[in-house]
Design a protein around this motif. Structure first.
Motif, short mmCIF file in Angstrom:
data_model
loop_
_atom_site.label_atom_id
_atom_site.label_comp_id
_atom_site.label_asym_id
_atom_site.label_seq_id
_atom_site.Cartn_x
_atom_site.Cartn_y
_atom_site.Cartn_z
N GLN A 95 4.47 -4.51 -9.85
CA GLN A 95 3.94 -5.79 -10.34
C GLN A 95 5.04 -6.85 -10.43
OE1 GLN A 95 0.71 -6.69 -10.64
NE2 GLN A 95 0.42 -4.70 -9.71
N ARG A 96 6.26 -6.44 -10.82
CA ARG A 96 7.39 -7.38 -10.86
C ARG A 96 7.75 -7.85 -9.46
NH1 ARG A 96 9.83 -3.56 -14.32
NH2 ARG A 96 11.51 -3.26 -12.78
N TRP A 97 7.71 -6.93 -8.48
CA TRP A 97 7.98 -7.32 -7.10
C TRP A 97 6.95 -8.33 -6.61
CZ3 TRP A 97 8.62 -1.67 -4.92
CH2 TRP A 97 9.89 -1.19 -5.24
N ILE A 98 5.69 -8.08 -6.91
CA ILE A 98 4.63 -9.00 -6.49
C ILE A 98 4.83 -10.36 -7.13
CG2 ILE A 98 2.14 -9.47 -6.71
CD1 ILE A 98 1.72 -6.40 -6.29
N ALA A 99 5.12 -10.38 -8.43
CA ALA A 99 5.37 -11.65 -9.13
C ALA A 99 6.57 -12.38 -8.50
CB ALA A 99 5.61 -11.40 -10.62
N ALA A 100 7.61 -11.64 -8.14
CA ALA A 100 8.79 -12.25 -7.53
C ALA A 100 8.44 -12.84 -6.16
CB ALA A 100 9.91 -11.22 -7.39
N LEU A 101 7.65 -12.14 -5.38
CA LEU A 101 7.23 -12.67 -4.08
C LEU A 101 6.41 -13.95 -4.24
CD1 LEU A 101 6.28 -9.36 -2.25
CD2 LEU A 101 8.13 -10.93 -1.60
N ILE A 102 5.52 -13.95 -5.20
CA ILE A 102 4.70 -15.15 -5.44
C ILE A 102 5.60 -16.31 -5.85
CG2 ILE A 102 2.94 -16.17 -6.95
CD1 ILE A 102 1.65 -13.29 -7.01
N GLU A 103 6.50 -16.07 -6.80
CA GLU A 103 7.40 -17.13 -7.26
C GLU A 103 8.25 -17.67 -6.12
OE1 GLU A 103 11.18 -17.86 -10.28
OE2 GLU A 103 9.94 -16.09 -10.59
N ALA A 104 8.86 -16.79 -5.35
CA ALA A 104 9.74 -17.23 -4.27
C ALA A 104 8.97 -17.94 -3.17
CB ALA A 104 10.50 -16.03 -3.69
N THR A 131 0.85 -1.20 0.00
CA THR A 131 0.00 0.00 0.00
C THR A 131 0.88 1.24 0.00
OG1 THR A 131 -1.79 -1.16 1.14
CG2 THR A 131 -1.81 1.25 1.27
N LYS A 132 1.93 1.23 0.82
CA LYS A 132 2.88 2.36 0.87
C LYS A 132 3.66 2.48 -0.43
CE LYS A 132 3.31 2.22 5.86
NZ LYS A 132 4.12 1.79 7.00
N HIS A 133 4.12 1.34 -0.97
CA HIS A 133 4.87 1.38 -2.24
C HIS A 133 4.01 1.98 -3.36
CE1 HIS A 133 8.32 -0.63 -0.65
NE2 HIS A 133 7.78 -1.83 -0.60
N GLU A 134 2.75 1.58 -3.41
CA GLU A 134 1.86 2.07 -4.47
C GLU A 134 1.66 3.58 -4.37
OE1 GLU A 134 -1.54 -0.49 -4.04
OE2 GLU A 134 -0.52 -2.15 -5.06
N LYS A 135 1.62 4.11 -3.16
CA LYS A 135 1.49 5.55 -2.98
C LYS A 135 2.79 6.27 -3.33
CE LYS A 135 -2.06 5.38 0.59
NZ LYS A 135 -2.32 5.49 2.02
N LYS A 136 3.90 5.70 -2.91
CA LYS A 136 5.20 6.34 -3.11
C LYS A 136 5.69 6.24 -4.55
CE LYS A 136 9.83 6.55 -1.17
NZ LYS A 136 10.75 6.04 -0.17
N PHE A 137 5.43 5.11 -5.18
CA PHE A 137 5.94 4.85 -6.53
C PHE A 137 4.80 4.78 -7.54
CE2 PHE A 137 8.95 2.61 -3.62
CZ PHE A 137 10.02 3.49 -3.76
N LYS A 138 3.94 5.77 -7.55
CA LYS A 138 2.76 5.78 -8.43
C LYS A 138 3.12 5.58 -9.90
CE LYS A 138 -0.14 8.62 -5.53
NZ LYS A 138 -0.77 9.90 -5.33
N LYS A 139 4.26 6.10 -10.32
CA LYS A 139 4.65 6.00 -11.73
C LYS A 139 5.48 4.76 -12.01
CE LYS A 139 4.32 10.90 -12.22
NZ LYS A 139 4.32 11.90 -13.20
N MET A 140 5.59 3.89 -11.04
CA MET A 140 6.40 2.68 -11.21
C MET A 140 5.56 1.42 -10.98
SD MET A 140 9.80 3.98 -9.15
CE MET A 140 10.57 2.39 -9.21
#
Length: 164
Positions: free
Chosen positions: A143-152, A129-138
């Motif tokens: 999404q890559r971080w979320i995919a990496a967490l799921i994979e790991a 939630t904090k990342h989405e607010k801080k990195f709105k343009k990223m």
């Protein structure tokens, strides 16, 4: 000192047996320090960042190189792991090395439920939630971080929910 080898080799010239990925504030002075000491006692070459590493917006090239030069990465997921952009960037690089070089990746779930990592619930939801607010343009990076967490989190590992 390792000599350079052809990049066509499936394994790079390994400088480390193990790379430890962890959130320092959560585990540096307890679980991670004990694990590192045990590896050293067994003469297992282990990379651990130190408190003196320069913090910035991007992971240092030296840290990326240490990940690439390791045979195994141990990811110590803890309650605040996902709050660290550095940890998430490390995780992406670790999984890239798993794919490209066949690096072994071993997750440890320290005082965190593996499903919190996989589904980004609990403290992981709060972090994103904090990342989405801080990195709105990223949003692609998030999404890559979320995919990496799921994979790991889908890899076989250790659940140390009650371990102290």
């Amino acid at each position: 000192m390792a000599s350079s080898t052809s990049s066509s080799s499936t394994t790079l010239q390994d400088k480390y047996d193990v790379f430890l990925s962890f959130r320092g504030e959560d585990t540096r002075h307890n679980f991670t320090s004990h694990l590192y000491a045990a590896f050293c006692q067994k003469k297992i070459r282990t990379f651990i960042d130190d408190d003196g590493l320069k913090r910035g917006d991007e992971i240092s090239p030296a840290l990326l190189k240490a990940i690439e030069e390791s045979k195994i990465s141990v990811i110590i997921f803890s309650k605040e792991y996902a709050s660290s952009k550095w940890c998430l960037d490390e995780l992406e690089k670790i999984l890239e090395c798993k794919e490209k070089n066949g690096q072994m990746v071993m997750p440890v779930f320290y005082h965190i439920n593996p499903s919190d990592v996989r589904k980004q619930t609990g403290s992981f939801k709060d972090a994103f939630t904090k990342h989405e607010k801080k990195f709105k343009k990223m949003l692609e990076k998030i999404q890559r971080w979320i995919a990496a967490l799921i994979e790991a989190s889908n890899l076989s590992g250790w659940d140390l929910m009650g371990f102290d």
